[in-house]
Write a protein that holds these residues in place. Structure first.
Motif, PDB file in Angstrom:
ATOM      1  N   UNK A 180      -5.167   3.689  -8.677  1.00  0.00           N
ATOM      2  CA  UNK A 180      -5.269   5.310  -8.124  1.00  0.00           C
ATOM      3  C   UNK A 180      -4.490   5.584  -7.088  1.00  0.00           C
ATOM      4  N   UNK A 181      -2.805   4.231  -6.832  1.00  0.00           N
ATOM      5  CA  UNK A 181      -1.758   3.791  -6.298  1.00  0.00           C
ATOM      6  C   UNK A 181      -2.018   3.927  -4.601  1.00  0.00           C
ATOM      7  N   UNK A 182      -2.850   3.559  -4.684  1.00  0.00           N
ATOM      8  CA  UNK A 182      -3.108   3.051  -3.073  1.00  0.00           C
ATOM      9  C   UNK A 182      -2.789   1.321  -2.719  1.00  0.00           C
ATOM     10  N   UNK A 183      -2.508   0.632  -3.987  1.00  0.00           N
ATOM     11  CA  UNK A 183      -2.345  -0.627  -3.649  1.00  0.00           C
ATOM     12  C   UNK A 183      -1.383  -1.233  -4.599  1.00  0.00           C
ATOM     13  N   UNK A 184      -0.800  -2.133  -4.184  1.00  0.00           N
ATOM     14  CA  UNK A 184       0.305  -2.409  -5.440  1.00  0.00           C
ATOM     15  C   UNK A 184      -0.067  -3.612  -5.363  1.00  0.00           C
ATOM     16  N   UNK A 185      -0.462  -4.514  -6.142  1.00  0.00           N
ATOM     17  CA  UNK A 185      -0.378  -6.240  -6.281  1.00  0.00           C
ATOM     18  C   UNK A 185       0.999  -6.502  -7.027  1.00  0.00           C
ATOM     19  N   UNK A 186       1.902  -7.270  -6.676  1.00  0.00           N
ATOM     20  CA  UNK A 186       3.269  -7.983  -6.296  1.00  0.00           C
ATOM     21  C   UNK A 186       3.020  -9.177  -7.291  1.00  0.00           C
ATOM     22  N   UNK A 187       2.760  -9.744  -6.538  1.00  0.00           N
ATOM     23  CA  UNK A 187       3.115 -11.404  -6.737  1.00  0.00           C
ATOM     24  C   UNK A 187       1.482 -12.147  -6.165  1.00  0.00           C
ATOM     25  N   UNK A 188      -0.136 -11.238  -7.075  1.00  0.00           N
ATOM     26  CA  UNK A 188      -0.981 -11.951  -6.639  1.00  0.00           C
ATOM     27  C   UNK A 188      -1.939 -11.455  -7.847  1.00  0.00           C
ATOM     28  N   UNK A 229       0.436  -1.662   0.007  1.00  0.00           N
ATOM     29  CA  UNK A 229       0.409   0.295   0.396  1.00  0.00           C
ATOM     30  C   UNK A 229       0.884   1.018  -0.006  1.00  0.00           C
ATOM     31  N   UNK A 230       1.417   2.205  -0.993  1.00  0.00           N
ATOM     32  CA  UNK A 230       2.316   2.957  -1.436  1.00  0.00           C
ATOM     33  C   UNK A 230       1.849   3.919  -0.218  1.00  0.00           C
ATOM     34  N   UNK A 231       1.056   4.657  -1.080  1.00  0.00           N
ATOM     35  CA  UNK A 231       0.699   5.743  -0.852  1.00  0.00           C
ATOM     36  C   UNK A 231      -0.495   5.544   1.215  1.00  0.00           C
ATOM     37  N   UNK A 232      -1.136   5.753   1.903  1.00  0.00           N
ATOM     38  CA  UNK A 232      -1.440   5.882   3.422  1.00  0.00           C
ATOM     39  C   UNK A 232      -1.941   6.603   4.116  1.00  0.00           C
ATOM     40  N   UNK A 233      -2.776   6.928   4.790  1.00  0.00           N
ATOM     41  CA  UNK A 233      -2.970   7.948   5.858  1.00  0.00           C
ATOM     42  C   UNK A 233      -2.099   7.473   7.434  1.00  0.00           C
ATOM     43  N   UNK A 234      -2.531   6.755   7.608  1.00  0.00           N
ATOM     44  CA  UNK A 234      -1.319   6.173   9.038  1.00  0.00           C
ATOM     45  C   UNK A 234      -0.261   5.319   9.162  1.00  0.00           C
ATOM     46  N   UNK A 235       1.252   6.304   8.607  1.00  0.00           N
ATOM     47  CA  UNK A 235       2.354   5.914   7.851  1.00  0.00           C
ATOM     48  C   UNK A 235       2.545   4.233   8.599  1.00  0.00           C
ATOM     49  N   UNK A 236       2.028   3.113   7.524  1.00  0.00           N
ATOM     50  CA  UNK A 236       2.539   1.713   8.471  1.00  0.00           C
ATOM     51  C   UNK A 236       3.324   1.143   7.635  1.00  0.00           C
ATOM     52  N   UNK A 237       3.839   0.079   7.645  1.00  0.00           N
ATOM     53  CA  UNK A 237       4.532  -0.357   6.566  1.00  0.00           C
ATOM     54  C   UNK A 237       3.486  -1.242   5.937  1.00  0.00           C
ATOM     55  N   UNK A 238       3.066  -2.581   7.100  1.00  0.00           N
ATOM     56  CA  UNK A 238       2.034  -3.364   6.410  1.00  0.00           C
ATOM     57  C   UNK A 238       0.477  -2.869   6.334  1.00  0.00           C
ATOM     58  N   UNK A 239      -0.575  -2.307   6.969  1.00  0.00           N
ATOM     59  CA  UNK A 239      -1.670  -3.370   6.390  1.00  0.00           C
ATOM     60  C   UNK A 239      -2.161  -1.624   5.667  1.00  0.00           C
ATOM     61  N   UNK A 240      -3.401  -1.163   5.221  1.00  0.00           N
ATOM     62  CA  UNK A 240      -3.798  -0.201   4.326  1.00  0.00           C
ATOM     63  C   UNK A 240      -5.382   0.138   6.013  1.00  0.00           C
ATOM     64  N   UNK A 241      -5.185   1.011   6.210  1.00  0.00           N
ATOM     65  CA  UNK A 241      -6.326   0.784   7.976  1.00  0.00           C
ATOM     66  C   UNK A 241      -7.646   1.824   6.790  1.00  0.00           C
ATOM     67  N   UNK A 242      -7.861   2.290   5.814  1.00  0.00           N
ATOM     68  CA  UNK A 242      -8.457   2.927   4.977  1.00  0.00           C
ATOM     69  C   UNK A 242      -8.925   1.144   4.388  1.00  0.00           C
ATOM     70  N   UNK A 243      -9.041   1.063   3.831  1.00  0.00           N
ATOM     71  CA  UNK A 243      -9.767   0.219   3.270  1.00  0.00           C
ATOM     72  C   UNK A 243      -9.716  -1.027   4.564  1.00  0.00           C
ATOM     73  N   UNK A 244      -9.230  -1.957   5.113  1.00  0.00           N
ATOM     74  CA  UNK A 244      -9.541  -3.011   6.154  1.00  0.00           C
ATOM     75  C   UNK A 244     -10.222  -2.626   7.336  1.00  0.00           C
ATOM     76  N   UNK A 245     -10.169  -1.553   8.300  1.00  0.00           N
ATOM     77  CA  UNK A 245     -10.154  -0.912   9.168  1.00  0.00           C
ATOM     78  C   UNK A 245     -11.786  -0.304   9.064  1.00  0.00           C
ATOM     79  N   UNK A 246     -12.158   0.629   7.598  1.00  0.00           N
ATOM     80  CA  UNK A 246     -13.139   0.866   7.169  1.00  0.00           C
ATOM     81  C   UNK A 246     -14.120   0.472   5.967  1.00  0.00           C
ATOM     82  N   UNK A 247     -13.755   0.311   4.982  1.00  0.00           N
ATOM     83  CA  UNK A 247     -14.072   0.164   3.682  1.00  0.00           C
ATOM     84  C   UNK A 247     -14.752  -1.202   3.703  1.00  0.00           C
TER      85      UNK A 247
END
Length: 183
Positions: free
Chosen positions: A147-155, A90-108
């Motif tokens: 829109x660069x909020x998610x980048x699949x690599x090997x998925x 998740x390249x662009x995030x509200x909360x700087x965390x290497x792992x999860x995207x809080x916007x998608x996983x904790x809200x949407x």
């Protein structure tokens, strides 16, 4: 490798994780903060909960929140594994965390699942699960990627479809537990 050597290796790995977190935090704070993508991510974190607060079935709030929490926990665990294994990021995030995207996983995702549960609650859960998985995996994730909020690599989106479909079925089952008043 001895036990002590293993402990030393874990210390080195932990230091690399801390350094990686610092790099991500610096990039978010110095490059992505207040970009239009960052604002979309912030809106994705807040707006679904506001909409849910207005349109939720109020007498079922506790049951729905419990089910939303189930979705949050499951997706956070699975998301962490995926990011840690380099399957996506998740390249662009509200909360700087290497792992999860809080916007998608904790809200949407949890809010979408809660709306699916309260809309036509007696409708076939397998059909709703397929729609939930399809919307999330084949529409939501490609939009986030565009829109660069998610980048699949090997998925593949199809893997996400099956996981999200199964996740909805778990949410449906948890919402039907007898500890709660029916929706």
């Amino acid at each position: 490798m001895t036990f002590q050597e293993g402990l030393n290796q874990v210390d080195k790995a932990t230091q690399k994780i801390v350094e990686g977190n610092q790099i991500v935090t610096d990039i978010i704070m110095n490059t992505f903060l207040f970009t239009w993508q960052w604002w979309i991510s912030l809106a994705m974190l807040i707006v679904p909960w506001v909409i849910w607060g207005i349109f939720r079935k109020k007498e079922s709030s506790n049951r729905l929140l419990y089910t939303g929490l189930v979705i949050i926990v499951l997706s956070a665990i699975l998301d962490t594994f995926g990011v840690e294994n380099g399957n996506w990021s998740y390249p662009v995030k509200v909360i700087p965390s290497v792992t999860i995207s809080y916007s998608f996983r904790f809200s949407v995702l949890p809010v979408l699942a809660m709306f699916f549960l309260q809309f036509k609650p007696n409708f076939n859960p397998f059909v709703k699960a397929i729609i939930f998985g399809g919307l999330s995996a084949y529409i939501g994730m490609p939009i986030l990627a565009a829109i660069d909020l998610y980048k699949k690599v090997d998925w593949a989106y199809t893997y996400s479809f099956f996981i999200l479909t199964f996740m909805y079925l778990i949410a449906h089952w948890s919402s039907r537990m007898n500890n709660f008043e029916k929706i």
